[in-house]
Design a protein around this motif. Structure first.
Motif, short mmCIF file in Angstrom:
data_model
loop_
_atom_site.label_atom_id
_atom_site.label_comp_id
_atom_site.label_asym_id
_atom_site.label_seq_id
_atom_site.Cartn_x
_atom_site.Cartn_y
_atom_site.Cartn_z
N GLU A 32 8.95 3.14 10.71
CA GLU A 32 9.38 2.96 9.32
C GLU A 32 8.33 2.20 8.51
OE1 GLU A 32 14.24 2.91 9.94
OE2 GLU A 32 13.11 1.03 9.85
N THR A 33 7.70 1.21 9.15
CA THR A 33 6.62 0.48 8.47
C THR A 33 5.45 1.42 8.18
OG1 THR A 33 7.26 -1.56 9.60
CG2 THR A 33 5.05 -1.46 8.63
N HIS A 34 5.10 2.26 9.15
CA HIS A 34 4.03 3.24 8.93
C HIS A 34 4.38 4.16 7.76
CE1 HIS A 34 2.33 1.99 12.79
NE2 HIS A 34 1.28 2.72 12.51
N LEU A 35 5.63 4.59 7.73
CA LEU A 35 6.05 5.49 6.65
C LEU A 35 5.95 4.81 5.30
CD1 LEU A 35 7.32 8.13 5.65
CD2 LEU A 35 9.57 7.16 6.18
N LEU A 36 6.38 3.57 5.20
CA LEU A 36 6.32 2.84 3.94
C LEU A 36 4.87 2.63 3.49
CD1 LEU A 36 7.77 1.30 1.68
CD2 LEU A 36 7.72 -0.74 3.14
N VAL A 37 4.02 2.22 4.43
CA VAL A 37 2.61 2.00 4.09
C VAL A 37 1.95 3.30 3.67
CG1 VAL A 37 0.36 1.32 5.02
CG2 VAL A 37 2.41 -0.03 5.56
N LEU A 38 2.26 4.38 4.36
CA LEU A 38 1.68 5.67 4.01
C LEU A 38 2.09 6.12 2.61
CD1 LEU A 38 1.95 7.71 7.34
CD2 LEU A 38 -0.14 7.12 6.09
N LEU A 39 3.36 5.95 2.29
CA LEU A 39 3.83 6.36 0.96
C LEU A 39 3.17 5.54 -0.14
CD1 LEU A 39 7.65 6.98 1.56
CD2 LEU A 39 5.85 8.67 1.17
N LEU A 40 3.10 4.23 0.05
CA LEU A 40 2.49 3.37 -0.98
C LEU A 40 1.00 3.69 -1.15
CD1 LEU A 40 4.15 -0.10 -0.21
CD2 LEU A 40 4.64 1.45 -2.10
N CYS A 41 0.28 3.76 -0.04
CA CYS A 41 -1.17 4.02 -0.13
C CYS A 41 -1.45 5.42 -0.65
CB CYS A 41 -1.82 3.84 1.25
SG CYS A 41 -1.84 2.14 1.84
N ALA A 42 -0.63 6.40 -0.25
CA ALA A 42 -0.84 7.76 -0.72
C ALA A 42 -0.60 7.88 -2.21
CB ALA A 42 0.07 8.72 0.05
N VAL A 43 0.43 7.20 -2.71
CA VAL A 43 0.70 7.24 -4.16
C VAL A 43 -0.44 6.58 -4.94
CG1 VAL A 43 2.22 6.32 -5.96
CG2 VAL A 43 3.20 7.39 -3.93
N VAL A 44 -0.90 5.42 -4.44
CA VAL A 44 -2.02 4.74 -5.11
C VAL A 44 -3.28 5.61 -5.08
CG1 VAL A 44 -3.57 2.76 -4.98
CG2 VAL A 44 -1.12 2.43 -4.68
N ALA A 45 -3.57 6.21 -3.93
CA ALA A 45 -4.76 7.05 -3.80
C ALA A 45 -4.68 8.27 -4.70
CB ALA A 45 -4.94 7.48 -2.35
N ALA A 46 -3.54 8.95 -4.68
CA ALA A 46 -3.40 10.16 -5.50
C ALA A 46 -3.47 9.83 -6.99
CB ALA A 46 -2.07 10.85 -5.17
N GLY A 47 -2.81 8.74 -7.40
CA GLY A 47 -2.85 8.36 -8.81
C GLY A 47 -4.24 7.96 -9.27
N SER A 48 -4.92 7.14 -8.48
CA SER A 48 -6.27 6.71 -8.85
C SER A 48 -7.24 7.88 -8.87
CB SER A 48 -6.77 5.64 -7.88
OG SER A 48 -5.92 4.52 -7.87
N LEU A 49 -7.11 8.75 -7.87
CA LEU A 49 -7.99 9.91 -7.79
C LEU A 49 -7.76 10.85 -8.97
CD1 LEU A 49 -10.10 10.90 -5.74
CD2 LEU A 49 -8.32 12.32 -4.72
N PHE A 50 -6.52 11.07 -9.31
CA PHE A 50 -6.19 11.95 -10.44
C PHE A 50 -6.75 11.39 -11.74
CE2 PHE A 50 -3.27 12.75 -13.99
CZ PHE A 50 -3.40 14.12 -14.10
N LEU A 51 -6.48 10.11 -12.01
CA LEU A 51 -6.92 9.53 -13.27
C LEU A 51 -8.45 9.46 -13.37
CD1 LEU A 51 -4.31 6.63 -13.65
CD2 LEU A 51 -4.35 8.82 -14.86
#
Length: 340
Positions: A32-51
């Protein structure tokens, strides 16, 4: 008589039962910790990359559609105005003002200067009203000096001197005003083509977040194999490969785009320098500006493939968020959440 023996299943001791239960709880919480970290980092990465990528593409589009044509138009206008003055004086000096069609060259240059300003009117935020008024007055003075007063030397020379003053007077003449507009427009082009501090920060943040996603995906894969006895999760493997691709290809594309914009910006600087040419050789300067302008157009048009990379980046960024959620979410639901 035959005696039948039955073997009762051994029941694990309470200590072993609680150790197994504790191990399962720890594994569940770890996943569950892995899942939470993955979701947070993936959202940050995708948002930063997109912008960040979007800003790079917008800068390239703005340079191609607005800034570069404005710089080129101002350069062409200045050279055309100077060439018109040169041709009008050559016409009077050669005493060809009475020859039919002899004034077509300077008139065509005045027309080119006027058309150049008209074409860039909607491509610059600078006020062109004063320059348009000066150009009209300058053209009128040249026309009077070469047509209406061609048989009156005093009035003719007065009108030509007036045209020279309108063209070259320090700070307020047509040529100095066009120089000032060119300098400002070139600064605008440089600001558009150059990656700013916030954009650089966005790229760094995207790369760091993607590295965190990749590391967490590898950790989650090993946890599933070592603690859960599962084979490689296809969702997590696909997400890892996609994360590596997103960390490499968009950055390489953005770097190539910045190099291309830097080359176009250098060409715009040379165009501006050529347009400041005075005296003889204005025709050669006009030809040089036309050639450099064509080179700028080719450089800026060569980046159409970057739009396809951008579209792929958007889709990849969404998948990097979705795939880990599916991979770990389905496993947690199957092994742990339903049993609770």
């Amino acid at each position: 008589m035959t005696t039948v023996r039955t073997t009762l299943p051994r029941r694990c001791s309470p200590a072993a039962f609680w150790r197994g239960r504790l191990r399962r709880t720890r594994t569940r919480r770890l996943l569950e910790t892995h899942l939470l970290v993955l979701l947070l980092c993936a959202v940050v990465a995708a948002g930063s990359l997109f912008l960040s990528y979007r800003q790079t593409q917008r800068g390239a589009a703005a340079l191609a559609a607005r800034e570069a044509p404005a710089v080129q138009g101002l350069a062409a206008t200045r050279l055309a105005a100077l060439r018109a003055d040169q041709e009008a004086h050559a016409l009077v000096t050669a005493r060809l003002v009475d020859v039919a069609g002899s004034g077509e060259t300077y008139r065509s240059q005045l027309s080119a200067a006027d058309q150049g300003l008209s074409r860039i009117a909607d491509r610059t935020d600078q006020d062109l009203g004063t320059v348009n008024g000066l150009l009209a007055t300058y053209g009128n003075s040249l026309g009077l000096g070469t047509s209406m007063y061609r048989d009156q030397p005093l009035m003719r020379d007065q009108k030509l001197d007036e045209a020279d003053s309108l063209l070259t007077r320090s700070k307020v003449g047509l040529a100095p005003r066009l120089d000032a507009l060119q300098r400002v427009q070139l600064r605008h082009a440089a600001a558009t083509a150059t990656m700013g501090r916030w954009q650089q920060t966005g790229w760094w943040l995207a790369e760091i977040a993607l590295m965190a996603v990749a590391s967490t995906l590898l950790s989650a894969l090993f946890v599933l194999r070592d603690r859960c006895g599962r084979d490689w999760n296809p969702y997590l493997v696909a997400a890892f490969v996609l994360t590596v691709l997103l960390a490499v290809f968009p950055l390489l594309t953005a770097t190539a785009t910045e190099d291309r914009l830097a080359g176009a910006l250098g060409d715009l600087g040379r165009i501006t320098e050529m347009s400041r040419h005075t005296g003889s050789g204005l025709a050669d300067a006009q030809q040089g500006v036309a050639q450099e302008s064509e080179e700028v157009r080719r450089e800026l048009a060569a980046g159409d493939w970057a739009d396809r990379i951008y579209q792929g980046t958007v889709v990849g960024g969404l998948l990097v968020v979705v795939l880990p959620a599916l991979g770990l979410g389905l496993r947690l639901d199957s092994d742990y959440w339903r049993r609770r």
